[in-house]
Design a protein around this motif. Structure first.
Motif, PDB file in Angstrom:
ATOM      1  N   LEU A 133       0.829  -1.203   0.000  1.00 50.20           N
ATOM      2  CA  LEU A 133       0.000   0.000   0.000  1.00 50.20           C
ATOM      3  C   LEU A 133       0.861   1.249   0.000  1.00 50.20           C
ATOM      4  CD1 LEU A 133      -2.927  -0.758   2.492  1.00 50.20           C
ATOM      5  CD2 LEU A 133      -2.875  -0.947   0.005  1.00 50.20           C
ATOM      6  N   ARG A 134       1.890   1.232   0.824  1.00 51.59           N
ATOM      7  CA  ARG A 134       2.770   2.405   0.885  1.00 51.59           C
ATOM      8  C   ARG A 134       3.473   2.628  -0.449  1.00 51.59           C
ATOM      9  NH1 ARG A 134       4.690   0.148   5.456  1.00 51.59           N
ATOM     10  NH2 ARG A 134       3.429   0.685   7.272  1.00 51.59           N
ATOM     11  N   THR A 135       3.914   1.540  -1.042  1.00 50.96           N
ATOM     12  CA  THR A 135       4.553   1.661  -2.360  1.00 50.96           C
ATOM     13  C   THR A 135       3.604   2.305  -3.365  1.00 50.96           C
ATOM     14  OG1 THR A 135       5.756  -0.357  -1.862  1.00 50.96           O
ATOM     15  CG2 THR A 135       5.728   0.357  -4.151  1.00 50.96           C
ATOM     16  N   ARG A 136       2.367   1.882  -3.301  1.00 51.72           N
ATOM     17  CA  ARG A 136       1.378   2.429  -4.213  1.00 51.72           C
ATOM     18  C   ARG A 136       1.197   3.928  -4.008  1.00 51.72           C
ATOM     19  NH1 ARG A 136      -1.470  -2.165  -6.127  1.00 51.72           N
ATOM     20  NH2 ARG A 136       0.213  -2.886  -7.458  1.00 51.72           N
ATOM     21  N   ILE A 137       1.148   4.311  -2.745  1.00 49.98           N
ATOM     22  CA  ILE A 137       0.971   5.731  -2.466  1.00 49.98           C
ATOM     23  C   ILE A 137       2.174   6.520  -2.970  1.00 49.98           C
ATOM     24  CG2 ILE A 137       0.670   7.469  -0.667  1.00 49.98           C
ATOM     25  CD1 ILE A 137      -0.856   5.460   0.965  1.00 49.98           C
ATOM     26  N   ARG A 138       3.352   5.953  -2.755  1.00 45.14           N
ATOM     27  CA  ARG A 138       4.546   6.664  -3.226  1.00 45.14           C
ATOM     28  C   ARG A 138       4.548   6.790  -4.746  1.00 45.14           C
ATOM     29  NH1 ARG A 138       7.417   2.960  -0.025  1.00 45.14           N
ATOM     30  NH2 ARG A 138       7.061   3.560   2.151  1.00 45.14           N
ATOM     31  N   ALA A 139       4.109   5.737  -5.403  1.00 44.40           N
ATOM     32  CA  ALA A 139       4.022   5.816  -6.869  1.00 44.40           C
ATOM     33  C   ALA A 139       3.031   6.902  -7.280  1.00 44.40           C
ATOM     34  CB  ALA A 139       3.595   4.469  -7.441  1.00 44.40           C
ATOM     35  N   HIS A 140       1.949   6.982  -6.546  1.00 39.79           N
ATOM     36  CA  HIS A 140       0.954   8.011  -6.843  1.00 39.79           C
ATOM     37  C   HIS A 140       1.541   9.403  -6.651  1.00 39.79           C
ATOM     38  CE1 HIS A 140      -2.789  10.233  -6.923  1.00 39.79           C
ATOM     39  NE2 HIS A 140      -2.581  10.661  -5.703  1.00 39.79           N
ATOM     40  N   ILE A 141       2.310   9.552  -5.591  1.00 38.67           N
ATOM     41  CA  ILE A 141       2.938  10.848  -5.331  1.00 38.67           C
ATOM     42  C   ILE A 141       3.880  11.214  -6.476  1.00 38.67           C
ATOM     43  CG2 ILE A 141       4.616  12.015  -3.839  1.00 38.67           C
ATOM     44  CD1 ILE A 141       3.268  10.656  -1.452  1.00 38.67           C
ATOM     45  N   ASP A 142       4.640  10.244  -6.918  1.00 37.21           N
ATOM     46  CA  ASP A 142       5.547  10.518  -8.033  1.00 37.21           C
ATOM     47  C   ASP A 142       4.781  10.946  -9.277  1.00 37.21           C
ATOM     48  OD1 ASP A 142       7.733  10.010  -6.521  1.00 37.21           O
ATOM     49  OD2 ASP A 142       8.061   7.964  -7.247  1.00 37.21           O
ATOM     50  N   ARG A 143       3.761  10.184  -9.588  1.00 36.14           N
ATOM     51  CA  ARG A 143       2.987  10.530 -10.774  1.00 36.14           C
ATOM     52  C   ARG A 143       2.376  11.921 -10.646  1.00 36.14           C
ATOM     53  NH1 ARG A 143      -0.768   6.177 -12.184  1.00 36.14           N
ATOM     54  NH2 ARG A 143      -1.544   6.576 -10.109  1.00 36.14           N
ATOM     55  N   THR A 144       1.849  12.202  -9.458  1.00 31.35           N
ATOM     56  CA  THR A 144       1.213  13.498  -9.270  1.00 31.35           C
ATOM     57  C   THR A 144       2.221  14.635  -9.418  1.00 31.35           C
ATOM     58  OG1 THR A 144      -0.339  12.441  -7.762  1.00 31.35           O
ATOM     59  CG2 THR A 144      -0.254  14.838  -7.730  1.00 31.35           C
ATOM     60  N   ARG A 145       3.430  14.394  -8.933  1.00 28.05           N
ATOM     61  CA  ARG A 145       4.474  15.408  -9.124  1.00 28.05           C
ATOM     62  C   ARG A 145       4.707  15.667 -10.604  1.00 28.05           C
ATOM     63  NH1 ARG A 145       7.197  15.261  -3.746  1.00 28.05           N
ATOM     64  NH2 ARG A 145       7.925  13.103  -3.728  1.00 28.05           N
ATOM     65  N   GLY A 146       4.718  14.594 -11.363  1.00 24.95           N
ATOM     66  CA  GLY A 146       4.874  14.742 -12.810  1.00 24.95           C
ATOM     67  C   GLY A 146       3.739  15.545 -13.418  1.00 24.95           C
ATOM     68  N   GLU A 147       2.528  15.235 -12.989  1.00 29.96           N
ATOM     69  CA  GLU A 147       1.369  15.952 -13.497  1.00 29.96           C
ATOM     70  C   GLU A 147       1.442  17.429 -13.124  1.00 29.96           C
ATOM     71  OE1 GLU A 147      -2.180  14.264 -14.528  1.00 29.96           O
ATOM     72  OE2 GLU A 147      -0.401  13.522 -15.579  1.00 29.96           O
ATOM     73  N   LEU A 148       1.866  17.667 -11.906  1.00 30.94           N
ATOM     74  CA  LEU A 148       1.975  19.044 -11.445  1.00 30.94           C
ATOM     75  C   LEU A 148       2.957  19.809 -12.332  1.00 30.94           C
ATOM     76  CD1 LEU A 148       1.426  21.314  -9.484  1.00 30.94           C
ATOM     77  CD2 LEU A 148       3.008  20.266  -7.858  1.00 30.94           C
ATOM     78  N   ARG A 149       4.033  19.131 -12.663  1.00 31.24           N
ATOM     79  CA  ARG A 149       5.002  19.773 -13.554  1.00 31.24           C
ATOM     80  C   ARG A 149       4.355  20.088 -14.901  1.00 31.24           C
ATOM     81  NH1 ARG A 149       8.367  15.970 -15.123  1.00 31.24           N
ATOM     82  NH2 ARG A 149       8.527  15.301 -12.943  1.00 31.24           N
TER      83      ARG A 149
END
Lengths: 211, 211
Positions: A133-149
Motif C-alpha cells: 500500500l505504501r509503495t502504491r501511495i509513493r508511486a501516486h505521489i511521483d505521478r502526481t508530481r509529474g502531473e503538477l510539472r
DNA sequence: GGGAGCATGTAACGGGTTACATGATTGG
DNA sequence: CCAATCATGTAACCCGTTACATGCTCCC
C-alpha cells in the motif's frame, strides 16, 4: 465549399440543448480564438482540459465535431475539398457560441465527480500487504508530481491575452489541486504508518517494532 | 464453437479477472464482515464509497451482484426461496476474496479521474457574466460544506473494529479532500476578483493594485 | 527508405444510466 | 389507509472506449 449533412429547411431553433458534457467541452475548445483540426483539439485537451475535466478519445472528438456541425454550432472547411480525408479545420458559429453561452448559464453545474482508484485500494487495505500500500501511495505521489510539472508547463505556455484569462484561472486551480493531492497522499501515508505503529487492540502479534 | 457463458467442463481457474472497476468495488463492499442486500449495499456506497470513488446506480449493483455470483465470487440466499423477488442477502466467497486480493495487488491503480463541471465553466468564463461565475462558486462552496459534513457524519458512524481501520483512513482522506476543495474554490474566487480588479489590457506587467 | 507524427475516420462493444414495473413492509 | 421506504428486477439507450483502416508529410 458547401456543407452537406445539414438540412436547413425546418428547425427554426433546435430545442436540442440536451447534449452530453463532452459536446460542450469540445464546443468550448472551439470557442477560443482560432480554427483547429480535431487532432489539434485532442492535443490541446490533453494539455489543459484533462487536468480539471477530462480528455475524450480522439475518435469521439471527431464524432462530436460532426454532431456540432450537424447542429449548426460549428462549421468546417477542408484544405482540399476533393480528397475525402483532407485536413478539416473547425470554427464555432455565432449560433454555436450562443448555445454554449446559454448552456454555461444553465442551472447548477453539478458536483465534481472523483474516481480515485488508489483510495479505493486503501479502503480495501485489509486484504493487501501494508508495505505494498505504501509503495502504491509513493508511486501516486511521483505521478502526481509529474502531473503538477505538466500543469505548470501548460501555465507557462498559456497565451497571455485577455481572451485567455479564464483558462489561466482554471489552470491555476489545477496547479493548486495537484499540490493538494500531494499533501493528501502524504497525510494518508502517515495515517497508514500510525495504523501499524500503534498496536491494534489486544496485542495480537507480539512483535515490538522498537523500544 | 463459441462459448456461451459457462462451460463447466474446463476452466479450473477462471482467467476472467477482467472485470470493470465497479464489479470490484461491489465485491469490495461485500468483503467487509456481514451479509447484505443490494439495497443496503447501495445505501452504504452512497455514504462512503461515493466520497472517493463513486456510487453505481442501484440497477447496476444488482447486475454486478448477479455477475459476481455467476463467477462464484459471491453467494446469496433468499429469505423465501419460493418468491421470485424475495429479499436476497449476499456474502463474499473464499474464491471471491482471493480474486479481490489478487486484483488489489495488480499493477498500478491508474490515475484519479476528476470531472469538475464548475471549473469547466470557469474555464469558459469568457462567455459568462462574472457575477454569475462567483455565484456558482459560492454555491459549490456551500454544497461542498454539506458534503464535508456528511463525510464527518460517516466518520462518526464508522465502525470501530480493526476490520474497519482502512475504510476509516479512506474517509479521513475524503474529509481532508473536501476541506482542500473548499480552499481551492476560495482561491479561485480571489483569482476572479483579481481578474476584474486589475485593469485588463495595457500594462500587463506588475501593477500592484494595493498600496 | 522508413519511422514518427499528423490527420480522419469506421465498427464493435460494453458499461452504466434512466425509466419503468412490481410488490412487501412499516409507521403516522 | 396511505405514503414512504424497502427491495428486486427488466429494457432501452447512448456515451465513450478500443481496435482497426487509411494515407499523408516531415525528417533523419
Amino acid at each position: 465549399m458547401r456543407r452537406q449533412r445539414s438540412e436547413r429547411t425546418e428547425e427554426p431553433r433546435p430545442p436540442a440543448e440536451r447534449l452530453p458534457p463532452t459536446a460542450w467541452a469540445v464546443l468550448g475548445l472551439l470557442s477560443f480564438p482560432g480554427e483547429r483540426t480535431g487532432y489539434e483539439l485532442k492535443k490541446w485537451a490533453d494539455s489543459s482540459l484533462r487536468f480539471f475535466y477530462w480528455s475524450p478519445a480522439i475518435s469521439q472528438i471527431y464524432a462530436e465535431l460532426r454532431r456540432l456541425e450537424g447542429l449548426g454550432y460549428a462549421a468546417s472547411r477542408r484544405a482540399d475539398p476533393e480528397e475525402p480525408r483532407a485536413k478539416r479545420r473547425y470554427a464555432i458559429t455565432a449560433e454555436g457560441r450562443a448555445a454554449l453561452a446559454r448552456w454555461a448559464e444553465e442551472d447548477d453545474p453539478g458536483p465534481p465527480v472523483l474516481k480515485h482508484p488508489l483510495v479505493l485500494r486503501i479502503w480495501l487495505g485489509h486484504l493487501s500487504d501494508p508495505e505494498l500500500l505504501r509503495t502504491r501511495i509513493r508511486a501516486h505521489i511521483d505521478r502526481t508530481r509529474g502531473e503538477l510539472r505538466e500543469v505548470r508547463e501548460a501555465l507557462d505556455r498559456a497565451a497571455e491575452g485577455e481572451a485567455w484569462a479564464h483558462p489561466r484561472v482554471a489552470l491555476r486551480w489545477s496547479e493548486r489541486q495537484h499540490a493538494a493531492e500531494l499533501e493528501l497522499a502524504e497525510a494518508m501515508l502517515e495515517d497508514l504508518d500510525a495504523l501499524e505503529g500503534e498496536p491494534p487492540s489486544a496485542l495480537r502479534d507480539g512483535t515490538p517494532t522498537e523500544g
